[in-house]
Write a protein that holds these residues in place. Structure first.
Motif, PDB file in Angstrom:
ATOM      1  N   LEU A  90     -48.066  -4.444  27.242  1.00 55.68           N
ATOM      2  CA  LEU A  90     -46.622  -4.545  27.429  1.00 55.68           C
ATOM      3  C   LEU A  90     -46.324  -4.504  28.928  1.00 55.68           C
ATOM      4  CD1 LEU A  90     -45.487  -2.141  24.566  1.00 55.68           C
ATOM      5  CD2 LEU A  90     -45.583  -4.635  24.536  1.00 55.68           C
ATOM      6  N   PRO A  91     -45.730  -5.567  29.488  1.00 54.93           N
ATOM      7  CA  PRO A  91     -45.618  -5.690  30.939  1.00 54.93           C
ATOM      8  C   PRO A  91     -44.708  -4.654  31.589  1.00 54.93           C
ATOM      9  CG  PRO A  91     -44.400  -7.447  29.845  1.00 54.93           C
ATOM     10  CD  PRO A  91     -45.188  -6.751  28.788  1.00 54.93           C
ATOM     11  N   TRP A  92     -43.773  -4.067  30.832  1.00 59.41           N
ATOM     12  CA  TRP A  92     -42.842  -3.107  31.428  1.00 59.41           C
ATOM     13  C   TRP A  92     -43.387  -1.671  31.416  1.00 59.41           C
ATOM     14  CZ3 TRP A  92     -42.094  -5.817  26.904  1.00 59.41           C
ATOM     15  CH2 TRP A  92     -42.127  -5.089  25.708  1.00 59.41           C
ATOM     16  N   LEU A  93     -44.562  -1.488  30.814  1.00 61.65           N
ATOM     17  CA  LEU A  93     -45.176  -0.157  30.777  1.00 61.65           C
ATOM     18  C   LEU A  93     -46.336  -0.088  31.756  1.00 61.65           C
ATOM     19  CD1 LEU A  93     -45.361   0.641  26.949  1.00 61.65           C
ATOM     20  CD2 LEU A  93     -43.618   1.359  28.584  1.00 61.65           C
ATOM     21  N   THR A  94     -46.614   1.108  32.261  1.00 62.72           N
ATOM     22  CA  THR A  94     -47.785   1.304  33.114  1.00 62.72           C
ATOM     23  C   THR A  94     -49.053   1.220  32.275  1.00 62.72           C
ATOM     24  OG1 THR A  94     -47.811   3.703  32.781  1.00 62.72           O
ATOM     25  CG2 THR A  94     -46.472   2.856  34.613  1.00 62.72           C
ATOM     26  N   CYS A  95     -50.190   1.156  32.968  1.00 60.00           N
ATOM     27  CA  CYS A  95     -51.471   1.162  32.262  1.00 60.00           C
ATOM     28  C   CYS A  95     -51.584   2.421  31.398  1.00 60.00           C
ATOM     29  CB  CYS A  95     -52.623   1.111  33.275  1.00 60.00           C
ATOM     30  SG  CYS A  95     -52.711  -0.443  34.204  1.00 60.00           S
ATOM     31  N   TYR A 100     -51.171   5.227  26.088  1.00 61.03           N
ATOM     32  CA  TYR A 100     -50.529   6.388  25.459  1.00 61.03           C
ATOM     33  C   TYR A 100     -49.790   5.980  24.185  1.00 61.03           C
ATOM     34  CZ  TYR A 100     -47.741  10.633  24.932  1.00 61.03           C
ATOM     35  OH  TYR A 100     -47.170  11.786  24.441  1.00 61.03           O
ATOM     36  N   LEU A 101     -49.215   4.798  24.196  1.00 61.93           N
ATOM     37  CA  LEU A 101     -48.472   4.307  23.029  1.00 61.93           C
ATOM     38  C   LEU A 101     -49.368   4.288  21.790  1.00 61.93           C
ATOM     39  CD1 LEU A 101     -45.543   3.226  22.615  1.00 61.93           C
ATOM     40  CD2 LEU A 101     -46.500   0.930  22.823  1.00 61.93           C
ATOM     41  N   ALA A 102     -50.602   3.798  21.965  1.00 59.85           N
ATOM     42  CA  ALA A 102     -51.546   3.751  20.846  1.00 59.85           C
ATOM     43  C   ALA A 102     -52.004   5.151  20.451  1.00 59.85           C
ATOM     44  CB  ALA A 102     -52.750   2.884  21.222  1.00 59.85           C
ATOM     45  N   VAL A 103     -52.263   5.986  21.441  1.00 54.33           N
ATOM     46  CA  VAL A 103     -52.714   7.353  21.171  1.00 54.33           C
ATOM     47  C   VAL A 103     -51.651   8.130  20.396  1.00 54.33           C
ATOM     48  CG1 VAL A 103     -53.302   9.568  22.257  1.00 54.33           C
ATOM     49  CG2 VAL A 103     -54.254   7.428  23.155  1.00 54.33           C
ATOM     50  N   GLU A 104     -50.405   7.985  20.809  1.00 50.83           N
ATOM     51  CA  GLU A 104     -49.310   8.688  20.133  1.00 50.83           C
ATOM     52  C   GLU A 104     -49.160   8.206  18.688  1.00 50.83           C
ATOM     53  OE1 GLU A 104     -44.852  10.004  21.456  1.00 50.83           O
ATOM     54  OE2 GLU A 104     -45.323   7.862  21.550  1.00 50.83           O
ATOM     55  N   ARG A 105     -49.369   6.911  18.483  1.00 53.10           N
ATOM     56  CA  ARG A 105     -49.239   6.353  17.136  1.00 53.10           C
ATOM     57  C   ARG A 105     -50.285   6.959  16.190  1.00 53.10           C
ATOM     58  NH1 ARG A 105     -47.224   1.478  14.970  1.00 53.10           N
ATOM     59  NH2 ARG A 105     -47.313   1.733  12.706  1.00 53.10           N
ATOM     60  N   VAL A 106     -51.499   7.168  16.706  1.00 51.99           N
ATOM     61  CA  VAL A 106     -52.595   7.645  15.862  1.00 51.99           C
ATOM     62  C   VAL A 106     -52.610   9.166  15.744  1.00 51.99           C
ATOM     63  CG1 VAL A 106     -55.108   7.700  15.584  1.00 51.99           C
ATOM     64  CG2 VAL A 106     -53.988   5.620  16.400  1.00 51.99           C
ATOM     65  N   PHE A 107     -52.385   9.868  16.856  1.00 54.80           N
ATOM     66  CA  PHE A 107     -52.577  11.320  16.870  1.00 54.80           C
ATOM     67  C   PHE A 107     -51.289  12.125  17.066  1.00 54.80           C
ATOM     68  CE2 PHE A 107     -56.511   9.409  18.625  1.00 54.80           C
ATOM     69  CZ  PHE A 107     -57.414   9.842  17.662  1.00 54.80           C
ATOM     70  N   ARG A 152     -57.361   1.188  25.476  1.00 54.07           N
ATOM     71  CA  ARG A 152     -56.374   1.410  24.419  1.00 54.07           C
ATOM     72  C   ARG A 152     -57.060   1.459  23.052  1.00 54.07           C
ATOM     73  NH1 ARG A 152     -51.828  -2.997  24.296  1.00 54.07           N
ATOM     74  NH2 ARG A 152     -53.684  -4.240  23.912  1.00 54.07           N
ATOM     75  N   ALA A 153     -58.006   0.554  22.848  1.00 54.57           N
ATOM     76  CA  ALA A 153     -58.728   0.537  21.572  1.00 54.57           C
ATOM     77  C   ALA A 153     -59.603   1.789  21.427  1.00 54.57           C
ATOM     78  CB  ALA A 153     -59.584  -0.724  21.482  1.00 54.57           C
ATOM     79  N   LEU A 154     -60.325   2.153  22.485  1.00 55.18           N
ATOM     80  CA  LEU A 154     -61.226   3.306  22.407  1.00 55.18           C
ATOM     81  C   LEU A 154     -60.466   4.616  22.251  1.00 55.18           C
ATOM     82  CD1 LEU A 154     -63.770   2.316  25.202  1.00 55.18           C
ATOM     83  CD2 LEU A 154     -64.176   2.295  22.735  1.00 55.18           C
ATOM     84  N   ALA A 155     -59.265   4.682  22.831  1.00 54.08           N
ATOM     85  CA  ALA A 155     -58.477   5.918  22.770  1.00 54.08           C
ATOM     86  C   ALA A 155     -58.079   6.275  21.350  1.00 54.08           C
ATOM     87  CB  ALA A 155     -57.223   5.771  23.635  1.00 54.08           C
TER      88      ALA A 155
END
Length: 266
Positions: A90-95, A100-107, A152-155
């Protein structure tokens, strides 16, 4: 690598198009052991990405069954993370925030925010992007974007890492560097990986087995080549290794002699 972790049982894939039915895959039988690195290789249009999407649960087979960790694959899930050729950040978010978006979704439902941030930072450090946490995608190179996509995938701590030509759009030197980094990451995480590639050298360097697909339509698995090269692997040392050269020749023979010309083979 003893147990069958992924099973594809007689999978068929038929798409309905404006021109009628298109038979993409037929009679696909494949097992992948836990901790195994398997690459799918073949001509453009031979169904490699279609098979990967079936394992990801992004599409469902017209017939047959796919199983991951003793459960039928019926939809996408966090235990099967996908890395595409396009990093899809997502271009408006930092690396950091992209991961973090994916991590928050899972955990997010089970862990405090501090732990989620630790997971995010650790994943970015694992792919060598700890220095660029607060940069946005347009501020880093193509190779760095792809590193963030892998982080992102590994997180998500997936059971299976699915990769669809993740280095295909990169220049040769960047691609080689990320291949070497992927070897190290997989050795550390003991990940189960299924990866689509057009690159024969990439397939031999990374794989435990290479799954060679026949031409479409109605493509299927033509041959499966075990790669008995010891790990860790060093591309410079392997360049003149007899077993490496032999594996490379077998793949090229399948692609060129028995199934025509394949782009990017050499």
């Amino acid at each position: 690598m003893t147990s069958q972790f992924i099973e594809v049982q007689n999978a068929e894939m038929v798409f309905t198009t404006r021109k009628g039915r298109f038979h993409a895959l037929r009679e696909i039988h494949l097992t992948v052991a836990k901790g195994e690195f398997v690459t799918l290789i073949g001509h453009s249009g031979c169904g490699k990405s279609t098979l990967l999407n079936l394992i990801a649960g992004l599409t469902l087979p017209s017939s047959g069954v796919l199983i991951c960790d003793n459960r039928e694959i019926a939809a996408p899930g966090p235990e099967r993370a996908v890395v595409f050729q396009n990093h899809s950040l997502l271009p408006w978010l930092t690396c950091f925030d992209n991961v973090y978006l994916a991590v928050e979704r899972v955990f997010g439902a089970t862990e405090p925010k501090a732990r989620l941030k630790e997971r995010t930072a650790a994943a970015l450090a694992l792919v060598g992007m700890g220095h660029a946490l607060h940069k946005r995608p347009h501020e880093v190179s193509g190779g760095m974007k792809q590193r963030v996509g892998i982080a992102r995938a590994l997180a998500m701590e997936p059971k299976v890492l699915l990769m669809d030509e993740p280095f295909g759009a990169l220049d040769a030197l960047t691609r080689a560097h990320l291949q070497d980094e992927l070897l190290k990451i997989v050795a550390r995480t003991q990940s189960t990986v299924v990866m689509v590639t057009h690159d024969v050298d990439e397939a031999v360097l990374l794989s435990d087995r290479i799954v060679m697909m026949t031409n479409g339509p109605a493509a299927t698995i033509g041959e499966i080549l075990p790669v008995h090269l010891p790990r860790p692997r060093n591309r410079v040392e392997l360049a003149e290794d007899h077993d490496y050269v032999h594996c490379r020749k077998q793949v090229l023979d399948f692609l060129y002699t028995r199934h025509g010309h394949v782009e990017k083979a050499a």
